[in-house]
Design a protein around this motif. Structure first.
Motif, short mmCIF file in Angstrom:
data_model
loop_
_atom_site.label_atom_id
_atom_site.label_comp_id
_atom_site.label_asym_id
_atom_site.label_seq_id
_atom_site.Cartn_x
_atom_site.Cartn_y
_atom_site.Cartn_z
N VAL A 12 0.54 33.63 11.45
CA VAL A 12 0.09 33.65 10.06
C VAL A 12 1.29 33.35 9.17
O VAL A 12 2.25 34.13 9.13
CB VAL A 12 -0.54 35.00 9.67
CG1 VAL A 12 -1.01 34.97 8.21
CG2 VAL A 12 -1.70 35.34 10.59
N GLU A 13 1.28 32.21 8.48
CA GLU A 13 2.38 31.85 7.60
C GLU A 13 2.54 32.88 6.48
O GLU A 13 1.56 33.44 5.99
CB GLU A 13 2.14 30.47 7.00
CG GLU A 13 2.10 29.34 8.00
CD GLU A 13 3.49 29.02 8.54
OE1 GLU A 13 4.48 29.44 7.92
OE2 GLU A 13 3.57 28.36 9.59
N THR A 14 3.79 33.12 6.11
CA THR A 14 4.03 34.07 5.02
C THR A 14 3.48 33.58 3.69
O THR A 14 3.29 34.38 2.78
CB THR A 14 5.54 34.33 4.88
OG1 THR A 14 6.23 33.09 4.69
CG2 THR A 14 6.10 35.02 6.11
N SER A 15 3.22 32.27 3.58
CA SER A 15 2.60 31.76 2.36
C SER A 15 1.19 32.27 2.18
O SER A 15 0.64 32.23 1.07
CB SER A 15 2.60 30.22 2.38
OG SER A 15 1.90 29.74 3.51
N ILE A 59 15.30 28.92 6.33
CA ILE A 59 14.93 30.33 6.41
C ILE A 59 13.60 30.54 5.71
O ILE A 59 13.32 29.93 4.66
CB ILE A 59 16.02 31.22 5.77
CG1 ILE A 59 17.36 31.00 6.47
CG2 ILE A 59 15.64 32.69 5.84
CD1 ILE A 59 18.49 31.76 5.83
N ASP A 60 12.76 31.38 6.29
CA ASP A 60 11.44 31.63 5.73
C ASP A 60 11.55 32.12 4.29
O ASP A 60 12.45 32.88 3.93
CB ASP A 60 10.71 32.67 6.58
CG ASP A 60 9.28 32.88 6.10
OD1 ASP A 60 8.42 32.07 6.44
OD2 ASP A 60 9.06 33.86 5.36
N LYS A 61 10.62 31.68 3.46
CA LYS A 61 10.63 32.00 2.04
C LYS A 61 10.52 33.50 1.81
O LYS A 61 11.18 34.06 0.91
CB LYS A 61 9.50 31.26 1.36
CG LYS A 61 9.39 31.49 -0.12
CD LYS A 61 8.39 30.53 -0.75
CE LYS A 61 7.03 30.67 -0.11
NZ LYS A 61 6.02 29.81 -0.79
N PHE A 62 9.71 34.18 2.59
CA PHE A 62 9.56 35.62 2.41
C PHE A 62 10.84 36.36 2.78
O PHE A 62 11.22 37.33 2.11
CB PHE A 62 8.40 36.12 3.28
CG PHE A 62 8.07 37.56 3.07
CD1 PHE A 62 7.39 37.98 1.95
CD2 PHE A 62 8.44 38.51 4.01
CE1 PHE A 62 7.08 39.31 1.75
CE2 PHE A 62 8.13 39.84 3.83
CZ PHE A 62 7.45 40.24 2.69
N VAL A 63 11.52 35.91 3.82
CA VAL A 63 12.80 36.52 4.21
C VAL A 63 13.82 36.32 3.11
O VAL A 63 14.61 37.23 2.80
CB VAL A 63 13.29 35.93 5.54
CG1 VAL A 63 14.66 36.49 5.89
CG2 VAL A 63 12.30 36.23 6.66
#
Length: 385
Positions: A168-171, A245-249
């Motif tokens: 599940v994408e963090t978006s 790097i993942d946007k949520f991170v």
């Protein structure tokens, strides 16, 4: 000199007066604080009438005349009595909140995978409750599970891609889930990092002290929205392709860094409030620097600045709404996005949604504030009560 010329002596006892009303009673408190003088009485009556009128009107709008069930914006223009209100201001539209409730909680998280955030929420409450109860046993194990194991488990379970779980994408994350994740990780990270930065700023080593001061002043000198913007837009420019790097991170790192700088100054205030004799007494016992700080100084310093620490936590919890700058939507962001839903487009919808979001934020902030007051009273051993 005769006795008749002594005018300052009473010739008879005063008549007994009725016992005063106790200030602890409701009537005594009201007479002392609300009706002590004619002006106080008039002011109390005027403001009392205004407050009662506002409270009755608000209660009627929020509950009595509100619409609780139904589908579509047409139901929010109908009063309880059945009359149509063209302006849509008859009462709150809680049917709209009910329709959007799942998105307010988890955003666009796949509906067939909702058991994952629900499981994390149950584990969070189950580990947090005994952590907050002073008499609960095994605090060390509880803290390890809550502060270390649970964040790792939440990352693996919510993101997926392992053990057969769909990715599940963090978006797709959003709502209250994002607010709690950002604030919880920020709290867990900012407190120890703030302690380290505060100790570094008071260090006798010039390099450590200069680095700590530079970091704190640099981060405190810019708003959080700038930190999030830099983490989202500028940081990927310095990374090689494929190593993004993942946007949520990035949001987690930005919020944690920002909160750590403010937490460092709060902790430093507590360290400065400790009397010099405490340091000298610890040195006289032959304790090392870290033994002195961990066993003697830091517990006292943290106890002194509990209000400041909780104030930073509350501010950080509310500032998570700024992640909308990097296209991530917390609770407030999802509520604002729902205003564009054509099926619920009424004048009363935005106000109802904002009231719901405000109540949720107030509930968590008030809970942190009350628990902070409880901890202060429990740790206050300076005065007997």
């Amino acid at each position: 000199m005769s006795e008749n010329n002594v005018s300052y002596l009473r010739q008879e006892f005063l008549a007994p007066r009725p016992a005063p009303l106790s200030d602890r009673s409701a009537i005594g408190w009201a007479r002392k604080n609300l009706f002590a003088s004619p002006l106080d009485a008039v002011t109390t009556i005027i403001f009392g009438v205004i407050i009662v009128w506002f409270a009755v009107s608000a209660f009627d709008w929020l509950f009595i005349s509100a619409v609780w069930t139904g589908e579509g914006r047409a139901v929010c223009a109908t009063t309880v009595q059945g009359g149509i209100q063209p302006d849509g201001w008859s009462g709150a539209c809680w049917a709209y909140v009910g329709d959007w409730f799942t998105q307010f909680m988890v955003g666009s998280y796949p509906r067939d995978q909702l058991w994952r955030p629900i499981l994390i929420a149950v584990l969070f409450v189950g580990l947090l409750a005994p952590m907050l109860v002073p008499s609960a046993p095994r605090k060390g194990l509880n803290a390890l599970l809550l502060l270390v194991v649970l964040p790792i488990l939440a990352y693996v379970l919510l993101l997926g891609g392992w053990f057969g779980l769909p990715h599940v994408e963090t978006s797709q994350w959003g709502g209250l889930m994002v607010t709690l994740l950002l604030s919880f990780v920020g709290i867990v990270v900012s407190l120890p990092f703030g302690i380290v930065l505060a100790l570094g700023r008071r260090s006798d080593m010039p390099i450590v002290r200069s680095a700590s001061i530079g970091f704190i002043e640099l981060v405190r000198g810019v708003p959080l929205i700038t930190v999030l913007f830099m983490a989202s837009v500028l940081l990927p420019l310095f990374l090689t392709p494929g190593n993004n790097i993942d946007k949520f991170v990035r949001a987690l790192v930005g919020v944690s860094i920002f909160a750590s700088a403010y937490m460092a100054e709060v902790i430093r205030g507590g360290l400065q409030a400790i009397p010099k004799g405490q340091y000298e007494g610890a040195d006289s016992l032959g304790l090392t620097y870290w033994q002195k700080m961990i066993l003697i100084i830091m517990p006292q310093a943290i106890k002194l600045v509990i209000p400041g620490i909780v104030n930073t936590f509350i501010g950080m919890f509310k500032d998570t709404s700024l992640v909308s700058i990097i296209n991530m939507y917390d609770l407030l962001g999802i509520v604002k996005a729902s205003f564009g839903d054509a099926s619920w487009l009424t004048p009363v919808t935005p106000l109802t949604g904002l009231i719901f979001a405000g109540f949720v934020f107030w509930l968590f902030c008030f809970g942190m504030s009350r628990y902070s007051a409880f901890v202060e009273r429990r740790l206050d051993r300076g005065h007997k009560r």
